[in-house]
Design a protein around this motif. Structure first.
Motif, PDB file in Angstrom:
ATOM      1  N   UNK A  59       0.615  -1.315  -0.326  1.00  0.00           N
ATOM      2  CA  UNK A  59      -0.357   0.269  -0.015  1.00  0.00           C
ATOM      3  C   UNK A  59       0.724   1.223  -0.385  1.00  0.00           C
ATOM      4  N   UNK A  60       1.040   1.974  -0.936  1.00  0.00           N
ATOM      5  CA  UNK A  60       1.880   3.216  -1.311  1.00  0.00           C
ATOM      6  C   UNK A  60       3.384   2.448  -0.770  1.00  0.00           C
ATOM      7  N   UNK A  61       3.871   3.090  -0.189  1.00  0.00           N
ATOM      8  CA  UNK A  61       5.345   2.897   0.896  1.00  0.00           C
ATOM      9  C   UNK A  61       5.404   1.835   1.869  1.00  0.00           C
ATOM     10  N   UNK A  62       4.596   1.196   1.744  1.00  0.00           N
ATOM     11  CA  UNK A  62       3.505   0.340   3.592  1.00  0.00           C
ATOM     12  C   UNK A  62       3.658  -1.264   2.802  1.00  0.00           C
ATOM     13  N   UNK A 108      13.735  -2.611   3.253  1.00  0.00           N
ATOM     14  CA  UNK A 108      15.195  -1.561   3.601  1.00  0.00           C
ATOM     15  C   UNK A 108      15.708  -1.096   2.205  1.00  0.00           C
ATOM     16  N   UNK A 109      15.811  -2.779   1.274  1.00  0.00           N
ATOM     17  CA  UNK A 109      15.363  -2.467  -0.019  1.00  0.00           C
ATOM     18  C   UNK A 109      14.739  -1.683  -1.225  1.00  0.00           C
ATOM     19  N   UNK A 110      13.816  -1.735  -0.478  1.00  0.00           N
ATOM     20  CA  UNK A 110      12.599  -0.572  -1.274  1.00  0.00           C
ATOM     21  C   UNK A 110      12.058   0.247  -1.066  1.00  0.00           C
ATOM     22  N   UNK A 140      13.368   0.531  12.658  1.00  0.00           N
ATOM     23  CA  UNK A 140      14.072   1.738  11.709  1.00  0.00           C
ATOM     24  C   UNK A 140      12.261   1.031  10.347  1.00  0.00           C
ATOM     25  N   UNK A 141      12.359   0.031  10.407  1.00  0.00           N
ATOM     26  CA  UNK A 141      11.284  -0.140   8.854  1.00  0.00           C
ATOM     27  C   UNK A 141       9.933  -0.079   9.331  1.00  0.00           C
ATOM     28  N   UNK A 142       9.667  -0.013  11.183  1.00  0.00           N
ATOM     29  CA  UNK A 142       8.098  -0.230  11.755  1.00  0.00           C
ATOM     30  C   UNK A 142       7.435   0.681  11.777  1.00  0.00           C
TER      31      UNK A 142
END
Length: 91
Positions: free
Chosen positions: A29-32, A62-64, A87-89
């Motif tokens: 969903x978009x950036x998630x 992280x890569x995306x 950091x990605x949560x």
């Protein structure tokens, strides 16, 4: 136990096609990335496979350059407890 984790469409899995032994699925969903399901066959449980699957999604995020919203209860607990994943949560 280290097993080959393959990438599919909106999922990472162990096994072949529909005969998978373990998988984690997510919706983009978009950036998630919304993790909605984690499954490990009873024959593989207790081997750390589910955590390896969560790690794969974290690496992918992280890569995306995406965040992760874990609605799957297992993924949510793992990510909340492991500060290295914060950091990605998505809060």
């Amino acid at each position: 136990m280290l097993m080959e984790i393959k990438q599919g469409e909106n999922r990472f899995f162990i096994g072949e096609g529909s005969a998978f032994k373990a998988e984690i699925t997510f919706i983009q969903q978009n950036d998630t990335l919304v993790i909605d399901h984690t499954f490990v066959d009873p024959s593989l449980r207790g081997e750390g496979i589910a955590k390896q699957l969560v790690n794969k999604v974290v690496d992918y995020a992280r890569q995306e350059n995406k965040k992760i919203l874990p609605v799957c209860s297992y993924a949510r607990v793992v990510m909340e407890r492991d500060k290295s994943m914060h950091d990605v949560l998505k809060k």
